[in-house]
Design a protein around this motif. Structure first.
Motif, short mmCIF file in Angstrom:
data_model
loop_
_atom_site.label_atom_id
_atom_site.label_comp_id
_atom_site.label_asym_id
_atom_site.label_seq_id
_atom_site.Cartn_x
_atom_site.Cartn_y
_atom_site.Cartn_z
N SER A 85 1.01 -0.70 -0.25
CA SER A 85 0.01 -0.02 -0.25
C SER A 85 0.37 1.40 -0.25
O SER A 85 2.13 1.19 0.12
N PRO A 86 0.07 2.35 -0.57
CA PRO A 86 1.20 4.03 -0.32
C PRO A 86 1.45 3.98 1.26
O PRO A 86 0.70 3.50 2.33
N LEU A 87 2.71 4.65 1.39
CA LEU A 87 2.41 5.24 2.27
C LEU A 87 3.33 6.69 2.62
O LEU A 87 3.68 6.89 2.21
N GLU A 88 1.66 7.61 3.20
CA GLU A 88 2.29 8.42 3.55
C GLU A 88 2.51 8.96 4.84
O GLU A 88 1.29 9.13 5.91
N PHE A 89 3.62 9.25 5.70
CA PHE A 89 4.52 9.96 6.49
C PHE A 89 3.84 11.14 7.21
O PHE A 89 3.84 11.49 6.24
N SER A 90 3.19 10.99 8.16
CA SER A 90 2.90 12.71 9.07
C SER A 90 3.75 12.35 9.72
O SER A 90 4.43 11.24 10.74
N PHE A 91 3.96 14.00 10.28
CA PHE A 91 4.86 13.93 11.80
C PHE A 91 3.78 13.41 12.67
O PHE A 91 2.79 14.27 12.53
N SER A 92 3.83 12.70 13.54
CA SER A 92 3.76 12.38 15.54
C SER A 92 2.94 13.13 15.74
O SER A 92 2.78 13.63 16.77
N TYR A 93 4.95 13.26 17.19
CA TYR A 93 5.61 14.19 17.34
C TYR A 93 6.80 13.94 18.17
O TYR A 93 7.33 13.12 17.63
N ALA A 94 7.06 15.09 18.78
CA ALA A 94 8.34 15.10 18.91
C ALA A 94 8.52 14.41 20.67
O ALA A 94 7.66 15.48 21.39
N GLY A 95 9.44 13.83 21.07
CA GLY A 95 9.70 13.30 23.20
C GLY A 95 10.85 13.36 22.91
O GLY A 95 11.82 13.39 22.52
N LEU A 103 16.32 12.63 22.23
CA LEU A 103 15.09 13.33 21.34
C LEU A 103 14.36 12.18 20.36
O LEU A 103 15.20 12.09 19.12
N ILE A 104 13.14 11.79 20.70
CA ILE A 104 12.29 10.77 19.60
C ILE A 104 11.85 12.06 18.67
O ILE A 104 10.87 12.68 19.69
N ILE A 105 12.06 11.29 17.41
CA ILE A 105 10.37 12.33 16.17
C ILE A 105 10.30 11.35 15.61
O ILE A 105 10.83 10.48 15.28
N ARG A 106 8.78 11.07 15.98
CA ARG A 106 8.12 9.96 15.36
C ARG A 106 7.25 10.78 14.24
O ARG A 106 6.58 11.25 14.36
N TYR A 107 7.25 9.58 13.45
CA TYR A 107 6.41 9.66 12.30
C TYR A 107 5.59 8.56 11.77
O TYR A 107 6.16 7.41 12.33
N PHE A 108 4.66 8.24 11.44
CA PHE A 108 3.21 7.50 10.59
C PHE A 108 3.22 7.44 9.96
O PHE A 108 2.64 8.93 9.28
#
Length: 144
Positions: A85-95, A103-108
């Motif tokens: 399937s297509p993968l369209e990533f969006s920023f989720s959060y910085a923790g 520092l953790i930067i998460r994309y989903f």
């Protein structure tokens, strides 16, 4: 239990064509051993940055660099998971993991047909205070 890192040859080849001023490009250049890509999720406790956190401006710069390489995020996931399937990533959060100084930067990227998998996440883990990319976690997030 130690998790195996994903082969990075294809990722390194992709970064050879990226601008030299990119932090991701520098992390994956031949001059440095590339950071490991680990299946799973960041195991230590972390919490989202507050709107007035002193790392917020630096996080914005890191996000711009990551988002300029979104095709690479797709390739990273597809190297480990059989995703059609297509993968369209969006920023989720910085923790922040204050105990381990990370520092953790998460994309989903959501799964358009979520039977068992809700989507795929990529977590970039930066070592503080210099914000050096230490490792990347990727995970097929199950439906809960």
């Amino acid at each position: 239990m130690r998790q195996a890192a994903i082969p990075l040859l294809g990722l390194i080849m992709l970064f050879l064509s990226c601008p030299a001023n990119s932090g991701l490009t520098k992390s994956f250049s031949n001059a440095n051993p590339p950071p490991p890509v680990i299946p799973g999720y960041y195991p230590a406790y972390h919490y989202p940055l507050t709107p007035k956190h002193n790392l917020l401006n630096k996080t914005t710069l890191l996000r711009r660099d990551i988002e300029a390489h979104e095709p690479w995020l797709r390739q990273l996931v597809r190297q480990h998971y059989a995703v059609k399937s297509p993968l369209e990533f969006s920023f989720s959060y910085a923790g922040i993991d204050s105990l381990n100084r990370r520092l953790i930067i998460r994309y989903f990227a959501p799964n358009p047909n979520p039977d068992e998998i809700a989507g795929w996440q990529v977590q970039f883990v930066y070592r503080l205070p210099r914000l050096i990319l230490e490792c990347i976690y990727i995970w097929a997030v199950p439906l809960e």
